[in-house]
Design an enzyme around this catalytic site. Structure first.
Site, PDB file in Angstrom:
ATOM      1  N   HIS A   1      23.954 -49.221  62.351  1.00  0.00           N
ATOM      2  CA  HIS A   1      23.729 -48.271  61.258  1.00  0.00           C
ATOM      3  C   HIS A   1      22.463 -47.455  61.481  1.00  0.00           C
ATOM      4  O   HIS A   1      22.329 -46.338  60.997  1.00  0.00           O
ATOM      5  CB  HIS A   1      23.595 -49.011  59.925  1.00  0.00           C
ATOM      6  CG  HIS A   1      24.756 -49.874  59.590  1.00  0.00           C
ATOM      7  ND1 HIS A   1      26.014 -49.349  59.363  1.00  0.00           N
ATOM      8  CD2 HIS A   1      24.882 -51.217  59.478  1.00  0.00           C
ATOM      9  CE1 HIS A   1      26.851 -50.354  59.099  1.00  0.00           C
ATOM     10  NE2 HIS A   1      26.195 -51.480  59.175  1.00  0.00           N
TER      11      HIS A   1
ATOM     12  N   HIS B   1      12.897 -48.850  60.045  1.00  0.00           N
ATOM     13  CA  HIS B   1      14.078 -48.190  60.606  1.00  0.00           C
ATOM     14  C   HIS B   1      14.062 -46.734  60.171  1.00  0.00           C
ATOM     15  O   HIS B   1      13.232 -46.330  59.348  1.00  0.00           O
ATOM     16  CB  HIS B   1      15.363 -48.884  60.131  1.00  0.00           C
ATOM     17  CG  HIS B   1      15.515 -48.836  58.653  1.00  0.00           C
ATOM     18  ND1 HIS B   1      15.086 -49.842  57.830  1.00  0.00           N
ATOM     19  CD2 HIS B   1      16.009 -47.878  57.831  1.00  0.00           C
ATOM     20  CE1 HIS B   1      15.310 -49.512  56.564  1.00  0.00           C
ATOM     21  NE2 HIS B   1      15.873 -48.310  56.535  1.00  0.00           N
TER      22      HIS B   1
ATOM     23  N   HIS C   1      16.316 -42.876  59.245  1.00  0.00           N
ATOM     24  CA  HIS C   1      17.521 -42.166  58.802  1.00  0.00           C
ATOM     25  C   HIS C   1      17.400 -40.734  59.310  1.00  0.00           C
ATOM     26  O   HIS C   1      16.308 -40.165  59.277  1.00  0.00           O
ATOM     27  CB  HIS C   1      17.615 -42.178  57.275  1.00  0.00           C
ATOM     28  CG  HIS C   1      17.655 -43.555  56.686  1.00  0.00           C
ATOM     29  ND1 HIS C   1      18.826 -44.240  56.455  1.00  0.00           N
ATOM     30  CD2 HIS C   1      16.657 -44.389  56.287  1.00  0.00           C
ATOM     31  CE1 HIS C   1      18.549 -45.431  55.931  1.00  0.00           C
ATOM     32  NE2 HIS C   1      17.247 -45.543  55.820  1.00  0.00           N
TER      33      HIS C   1
ATOM     34  N   HIS D   1      11.537 -45.777  57.077  1.00  0.00           N
ATOM     35  CA  HIS D   1      11.355 -46.791  56.033  1.00  0.00           C
ATOM     36  C   HIS D   1      10.677 -48.027  56.614  1.00  0.00           C
ATOM     37  O   HIS D   1      11.184 -48.606  57.574  1.00  0.00           O
ATOM     38  CB  HIS D   1      12.707 -47.198  55.435  1.00  0.00           C
ATOM     39  CG  HIS D   1      13.313 -46.124  54.590  1.00  0.00           C
ATOM     40  ND1 HIS D   1      14.649 -46.081  54.271  1.00  0.00           N
ATOM     41  CD2 HIS D   1      12.735 -45.055  53.979  1.00  0.00           C
ATOM     42  CE1 HIS D   1      14.878 -45.021  53.502  1.00  0.00           C
ATOM     43  NE2 HIS D   1      13.741 -44.386  53.312  1.00  0.00           N
TER      44      HIS D   1
ATOM     45  N   THR E   1      19.075 -48.449  50.231  1.00  0.00           N
ATOM     46  CA  THR E   1      19.950 -47.279  50.344  1.00  0.00           C
ATOM     47  C   THR E   1      21.176 -47.578  51.207  1.00  0.00           C
ATOM     48  O   THR E   1      21.941 -46.671  51.525  1.00  0.00           O
ATOM     49  CB  THR E   1      19.196 -46.072  50.930  1.00  0.00           C
ATOM     50  OG1 THR E   1      18.795 -46.395  52.260  1.00  0.00           O
ATOM     51  CG2 THR E   1      17.979 -45.727  50.083  1.00  0.00           C
ATOM     52  N   THR E   2      21.326 -48.845  51.598  1.00  0.00           N
ATOM     53  CA  THR E   2      22.519 -49.265  52.347  1.00  0.00           C
ATOM     54  C   THR E   2      23.100 -50.487  51.634  1.00  0.00           C
ATOM     55  O   THR E   2      22.377 -51.184  50.924  1.00  0.00           O
ATOM     56  CB  THR E   2      22.144 -49.676  53.789  1.00  0.00           C
ATOM     57  OG1 THR E   2      21.156 -50.712  53.744  1.00  0.00           O
ATOM     58  CG2 THR E   2      21.600 -48.507  54.576  1.00  0.00           C
TER      59      THR E   2
HETATM   60 ZN   LIG Z   1      16.324 -47.136  54.989  1.00  0.00          ZN
END
Ligand SMILES: [Zn+2]
Ligand SMILES: *[C@@H]1O[C@H](CO)[C@@H](O)[C@H](O)[C@H]1NC(C)=O
Ligand SMILES: *[C@@H]1O[C@H](CO)[C@@H](O)[C@H](O)[C@H]1NC(C)=O
Length: 357
Positions: A96, A121, A123, A147, A228-229
């Site tokens: 992801h 991680h 985005h 993040h 957010t996941t």
């Molecule tokens: Zn995130």
């Protein structure tokens, strides 16, 4: 019987082939149970992960009418973020995002509890639409977003036991825009070739993680939201820094093109792009640690003051000009009367000299 055998063999081969291709397409090698696109896209998350359809969901848009200045919001204080280069961070492609493990000796202070780092991680968008931040400001996306995930280590043993608790997590979010080459982000980005495919990992020398943050740790947006996941637990105390950091166009392109959501041997490789969730409904207030720019809030005191100052200066200038014009008229009258007699010879002498030089 002899005639039947090839048939059975063929059937078995066909069935095996069918199952093999069918399964590998259906579930990209025990792949993710969610994605950002298609049949398992974010509109479907809530089916398997009910919190995703619930309250306090992230990310959100920060727009003027939900922002509220709060003078009690202290600058973010980091502890143990400068990790010795003798230690290592593990970089992983989890299908992801690209994720880097962090040391629990890294802490955020200045929050109601002590929060210890677990991982960071990113985005991002894609090479044609470089708008992949999760949070937006005034409806505007940034190119990407980092993040740094922390768990409440005063109350909980580790990330897993904290993740679904209402006071479990704190995330520092850093908005990323295109600009100068960023040598600190390169310490992560230069390893993408080793984690191109899902489940690959590599270790990299630790470094001062504070270099990934903007200079101003006192200016941020603060609200209570969610992962957010999936599973979208509403357990995150969000701190989104106001000022973005910069990476170069080439660095951003590396992020947008190097990675895949699928494993190396997957017959249907899927690029890891647009791995950001859309902004969610939000009907509360976001606290901000800074005062908004005066220009954006209409007829603010600052604006009125500058108008007053500008018009006074204008009036003074007009008066000065008028005064000067009157004086000039008077003095030119005087010089006309005096002229011929005194100055004429001096001027012609000077002109002779300069023409020779
Ligand atoms: Zn995130
Ligand atoms: C697939 O995922 C399930 C559930 O997470 C796990 O139990 C199983 O071992 C995985 N299989 C493979 C081949 O990775
Ligand atoms: C981080 O630690 C290294 C090695 O201990 C040291 O040389 C460096 O000055 C430190 N950086 C900061 C910003 O404190």
């Amino acid at each position: 019987m002899a005639a039947k055998r090839p048939c059975t063999v063929t059937a078995t081969v066909v069935l095996t082939l069918f199952l093999w291709t069918h399964l590998s397409v259906q579930a990209p090698v025990n792949g993710s149970k969610w994605s950002y696109l298609g049949a398992e896209g974010e509109k479907m998350w809530a089916k398997k992960y009910p919190f995703c359809g619930g309250l306090f969901q992230s990310p959100i848009d920060f727009h003027d009418d939900i922002l509220q200045y709060d003078s009690t919001l202290l600058p973010i204080e980091l502890e143990g973020y400068n990790v010795s280069s003798f230690e290592q961070f593990i970089l992983t492609n989890n299908g992801h995002s690209v994720k880097m493990s962090l040391s629990p000796t890294m802490n955020v202070r200045s929050l109601p509890n002590r929060y210890s780092a677990a991982q960071l991680h990113l985005h991002w968008g894609n090479r044609n639409k470089q708008e992949g931040s999760e949070h937006t400001i005034g409806g505007r996306h940034f190119a990407a977003e980092l993040h740094i995930v922390h768990y409440n280590s005063d109350q909980y043993l580790d990330m897993n036991s904290a993740a679904d608790k209402s006071d479990g997590l704190a995330v520092l979010a850093i908005l990323i825009e295109i600009g100068q080459f960023n040598p600190s982000y390169e310490k992560i980005f230069s390893h993408f070739q080793n984690v191109k495919y899902k489940d690959q990992e590599t270790s990299i020398s630790a470094f001062n993680v504070q270099e990934l943050l903007p200079d101003r740790l006192d200016e941020y947006y603060r609200y209570e939201g969610s992962l957010t996941t999936p599973p979208c637990y509403p357990s995150v105390l969000w701190t989104v820094f106001r000022k973005p950091v910069q990476v170069s166009q080439e660095q951003l392109l590396a992020l947008e093109t190097a990675l895949y959501c699928t494993q190396q041997n997957d017959p249907a490789p899927l690029e890891m792009v647009n791995n950001f969730r859309r902004v969610q409904e939000f009907e509360r207030m976001v606290l901000v640690s800074f005062r908004q720019d005066p220009v954006r809030s209409g007829l603010s005191i600052g604006f009125v003051l500058s108008v007053v100052v500008a018009s006074s200066l204008g009036a003074v200038a007009v008066l000065a000009l008028a005064f000067w014009l009157i004086r000039r008229k008077k003095s030119s009258k005087r010089t006309k009367e005096d002229k011929g007699v005194i100055y004429k010879p001096a001027i012609s002498k000077e002109e002779e000299n300069t023409s020779k030089a």
